[in-house]
Design a protein around this motif. Sequence first.
Motif, short mmCIF file in Angstrom:
data_model
loop_
_atom_site.label_atom_id
_atom_site.label_comp_id
_atom_site.label_asym_id
_atom_site.label_seq_id
_atom_site.Cartn_x
_atom_site.Cartn_y
_atom_site.Cartn_z
N ASN A 85 0.80 -1.23 0.00
CA ASN A 85 0.00 0.00 0.00
C ASN A 85 0.83 1.27 0.00
OD1 ASN A 85 0.91 0.07 2.63
ND2 ASN A 85 -1.12 -0.15 3.57
N GLN A 86 2.13 1.14 -0.22
CA GLN A 86 2.95 2.34 -0.42
C GLN A 86 3.06 2.70 -1.90
OE1 GLN A 86 6.48 2.88 2.27
NE2 GLN A 86 6.13 0.72 2.70
N PHE A 87 2.49 1.84 -2.76
CA PHE A 87 2.56 2.08 -4.19
C PHE A 87 1.23 2.64 -4.70
CE2 PHE A 87 6.26 -0.48 -3.85
CZ PHE A 87 7.04 -0.23 -4.97
N TYR A 88 1.35 3.52 -5.71
CA TYR A 88 0.19 4.05 -6.41
C TYR A 88 0.07 3.34 -7.76
CZ TYR A 88 0.37 7.86 -3.00
OH TYR A 88 0.39 8.59 -1.85
N LEU A 89 -1.17 3.09 -8.18
CA LEU A 89 -1.40 2.41 -9.45
C LEU A 89 -1.87 3.39 -10.52
CD1 LEU A 89 -3.29 -0.98 -8.86
CD2 LEU A 89 -0.94 -0.64 -9.63
N GLY A 90 -1.39 3.17 -11.74
CA GLY A 90 -1.88 3.89 -12.90
C GLY A 90 -2.13 2.92 -14.02
N LEU A 91 -2.96 3.31 -14.98
CA LEU A 91 -3.30 2.42 -16.10
C LEU A 91 -3.61 3.24 -17.33
CD1 LEU A 91 -5.71 -0.62 -15.91
CD2 LEU A 91 -6.08 1.12 -17.64
N GLY A 92 -3.20 2.77 -18.50
CA GLY A 92 -3.52 3.48 -19.73
C GLY A 92 -3.05 2.73 -20.96
N THR A 107 -1.94 7.80 3.33
CA THR A 107 -0.84 7.94 4.28
C THR A 107 0.36 7.07 3.93
OG1 THR A 107 -2.27 8.60 6.12
CG2 THR A 107 -0.16 7.61 6.69
N THR A 108 0.14 5.78 3.69
CA THR A 108 1.27 4.85 3.55
C THR A 108 2.17 5.20 2.39
OG1 THR A 108 -0.20 3.37 2.32
CG2 THR A 108 0.09 2.94 4.68
N GLY A 109 1.60 5.73 1.32
CA GLY A 109 2.42 6.09 0.17
C GLY A 109 3.32 7.28 0.42
N GLU A 110 3.15 7.92 1.57
CA GLU A 110 3.92 9.12 1.89
C GLU A 110 5.16 8.82 2.74
OE1 GLU A 110 1.97 12.56 1.12
OE2 GLU A 110 1.81 10.92 -0.29
N PHE A 111 5.35 7.58 3.16
CA PHE A 111 6.45 7.27 4.08
C PHE A 111 7.81 7.66 3.51
CE2 PHE A 111 3.90 3.68 6.31
CZ PHE A 111 3.31 4.62 7.14
N GLU A 112 7.97 7.56 2.20
CA GLU A 112 9.27 7.89 1.60
C GLU A 112 9.42 9.38 1.35
OE1 GLU A 112 11.85 5.96 1.14
OE2 GLU A 112 10.85 4.15 1.88
N GLU A 113 8.38 10.14 1.63
CA GLU A 113 8.47 11.59 1.52
C GLU A 113 8.82 12.22 2.87
OE1 GLU A 113 8.40 15.30 -0.40
OE2 GLU A 113 8.20 13.33 -1.31
N TRP A 114 8.10 11.76 3.90
CA TRP A 114 8.24 12.37 5.23
C TRP A 114 8.96 11.45 6.22
CZ3 TRP A 114 6.61 16.92 3.80
CH2 TRP A 114 5.56 17.02 2.88
N GLY A 115 8.86 10.15 6.00
CA GLY A 115 9.35 9.17 6.96
C GLY A 115 8.19 8.46 7.63
N ASN A 116 8.46 7.35 8.26
CA ASN A 116 7.44 6.59 8.97
C ASN A 116 7.61 6.84 10.47
OD1 ASN A 116 5.74 4.76 10.15
ND2 ASN A 116 6.39 3.01 8.93
N PRO A 117 6.70 7.59 11.08
CA PRO A 117 6.88 7.94 12.49
C PRO A 117 6.76 6.76 13.45
CG PRO A 117 4.75 8.68 11.72
CD PRO A 117 5.48 8.18 10.52
N LYS A 118 6.39 5.59 12.95
CA LYS A 118 6.41 4.41 13.82
C LYS A 118 7.84 3.96 14.10
CE LYS A 118 1.79 2.97 12.53
NZ LYS A 118 0.92 1.96 11.89
N ILE A 119 8.78 4.56 13.36
CA ILE A 119 10.21 4.39 13.64
C ILE A 119 10.66 5.65 14.37
CG2 ILE A 119 12.49 4.07 12.61
CD1 ILE A 119 11.03 2.81 10.18
N LYS A 120 11.27 5.50 15.52
CA LYS A 120 11.49 6.62 16.43
C LYS A 120 12.28 7.77 15.81
CE LYS A 120 12.75 7.82 21.16
NZ LYS A 120 13.42 9.07 20.81
N LYS A 121 13.32 7.48 15.03
CA LYS A 121 14.13 8.58 14.50
C LYS A 121 13.32 9.47 13.57
CE LYS A 121 16.18 5.78 10.75
NZ LYS A 121 17.45 5.33 10.14
N TYR A 122 12.38 8.85 12.84
CA TYR A 122 11.51 9.65 11.98
C TYR A 122 10.51 10.42 12.82
CZ TYR A 122 13.34 6.96 8.04
OH TYR A 122 14.15 6.39 7.10
N TYR A 123 9.95 9.77 13.81
CA TYR A 123 9.00 10.42 14.72
C TYR A 123 9.63 11.68 15.32
CZ TYR A 123 6.13 11.11 18.93
OH TYR A 123 5.34 11.65 19.91
N ASP A 124 10.83 11.55 15.83
CA ASP A 124 11.49 12.68 16.48
C ASP A 124 11.71 13.84 15.51
OD1 ASP A 124 11.54 11.29 18.87
OD2 ASP A 124 13.62 10.60 18.63
#
Length: 690
Positions: free
Chosen positions: A227-234, A583-600
């Motif tokens: 669920n971190q991936f976005y789908l496109g089709l064409g 939300t999940t697709g944004e982890f590589e933009e902002w970080g995953n706050p469930k990991i402490k260093k990203y949260y901080d």
Amino acid sequence: MTNAQTTAVPPIAAVKPTELTTHGHTRIDNYYWLNERENPEVINYLKAENEYLETVLAPVSEFREKLFDEMKSRIKQQDESVPYQEGNYFYYTRYLEGGEYPVHCRKRGSLEAEEEIMLDVNELAKAYSYYDLAGLEVSDNEELVAYGEDTVSRRMYTLRVKNLKTGEIYPDAIPDTEGGSYAWAADNQTLFYIRKDAQTLLGYQVYRHTLGTDPEQDVLLYEEKDNQFYLGLGRMKSKKYIAVVSDHNGVATEFRLLEASNPAGDFKVFLPREKGHEYDVQHLETTFYVRTNWKADNFRLMEVKENKTKDRSAWKEVIPHRHHVYLEQLDAFKSHLVLGERRDGLMHLRVIDQKKKQDHYLEFDDPAYVAGIGYNPDFNTNILRFTYSSLTTPSSTFDYNMDTKEKTLMKQQEVIGDFDPNNYTSERFIVKSRDGAKVPVSLVYRKGTPKDGSAPLLQYAYGSYGYSIDPNFSSTRLSLLDRGFMFAIAHIRGGQEMGRKWYDNGKMFKKKNTFNDFVDVSEYLIQNQYTQTDRLFAMGGSAGGLLMGAVVNQKPELYRGVVAAVPFVDVVTTMLDESIPLTTGEFEEWGNPKIKKYYDYMLSYSPYDNVKEQAYPNMLVMTGLHDSQVQYWEPAKWVAKLRTMKTDDNVLLLQTNLETGHGGASGRFEALKDIALEYAFILNLVGIRQ
């Protein structure tokens, strides 16, 4: 609206403390309850904020209306796009007098033929307060059109099919699809689409539908499990393949292809996903051109035969990687390749003659401009359609002969009234950020505007997702420029104006560079007498609204006023909740706050979490109840907290459009009301009310 006039009492949201504990750290969120969309108390609070805004802005209500009428008057009521030929038809859109929405039309064989109306969006939208049409995919036999319609503004589209010969809209209505991601098979009976998850709003399943059958019986062909991936089709330009693209921004890409002549077949992987490898492909005859960042941060161009795609040793380099040039766009023709190359923050169009093995660049004169490859459905042509605009040049469409280098202006946006581009001038200069980064700035103003610090100035930026903010023309902006404002775009890190590293240096653990760049540009504009602090305004939307929130926490004294549209300001809480859409697709933009260093790190800049007792500028915050990208409660909570913490008596306003979402109102005129509100708010603060 001087401070003395703001005697209305703002609504105060109830304090209902909620403890949020992560990594052993507890935050108290007094306004967490505002996320209860169906709670009447929430709706009543939002309505009270709207009423407060109208009360405070009552002295400029006529001015808002004047601005709206003024901006509307510049738009050509009866307008028409430049036709393009595809198959046996010329396709175009036109607008009717007073019409909010386009009419999609075509003519068979020549532009002198009888017009066929495919879809009149004004008619389709009549029963709705909001309406957005997306898609418009015509079948190979040119008799059917597939399209999606969203009547809520949640970007959940119902797929429909119309018979262009009989006018019948088929009963095949498929809800919750990805608008614009539709593709016909060559049999004119099979349609492929993406289904979206109703909770996360992520497209995650690819289905095959046969006309006339029950959509409940549609065949699931692919499901994206990550669920971190976005789908496109064409359908690809060559029409040979239907492509499904899984993309995780900044992380990985994976194409799956199916021959359109074999709709019952299986999609086959072009090249399996690999962390760090992004690519896109274009097909021509028996060859794929691949734009890839494989061993190339700024991307390079390669080619590979159809049956060798998974063997990267068979890929041949066409255009090598260059450290100073970001390869952004590609289009392929039988005898030419056209590249969109971003260099020094500006787009350059490069034409390569495949037969003569020669290349050249198109020449543009403006110091700050935007150019791009247009829609070119025909492989067998030497004519390139491209678009061009600048801060002083209205949007223009050109046809360019790639052999003779002859350029023909097909259409330029017509600005009704006494607009003369010679009355305006633009500049482009570099500001050195505090860490030495060189930030481009594009500036426009009306000639004669003083450059002694007395002019008011609106500074705009975005700075996220690698999305570049180019210096294009805006007829609405004239309402500011003609009243003495300057307008500046800060091309800050987090965008991709200066190449891939410009993006990488404005995300994750380097996100604060984005905010610092904006502040440093503001200070440069003040120090160099473009404006002064009591006349400087800032504006940003969505992730640019995050920028606004971070900037007013860091340097509120720099700005007289700030406009934050659909702002992403509650970064930590949102990114901790994977049930919130996208939300999940944004982890590589902002970080995953469930990991402490990203949260901080995220907690150290999240605007909502860092509101403090200090003076803030005058602020206008705008949102939509049905926003699919940034949930309405983020700006609502932010404003509620600011009201209790700020130490000034400056104006703080929240407007919630109870009928729209992330993109605001639909329709070409209705959306101007939001801009009129923004401009009236800004202009009034410097005493301009007419």
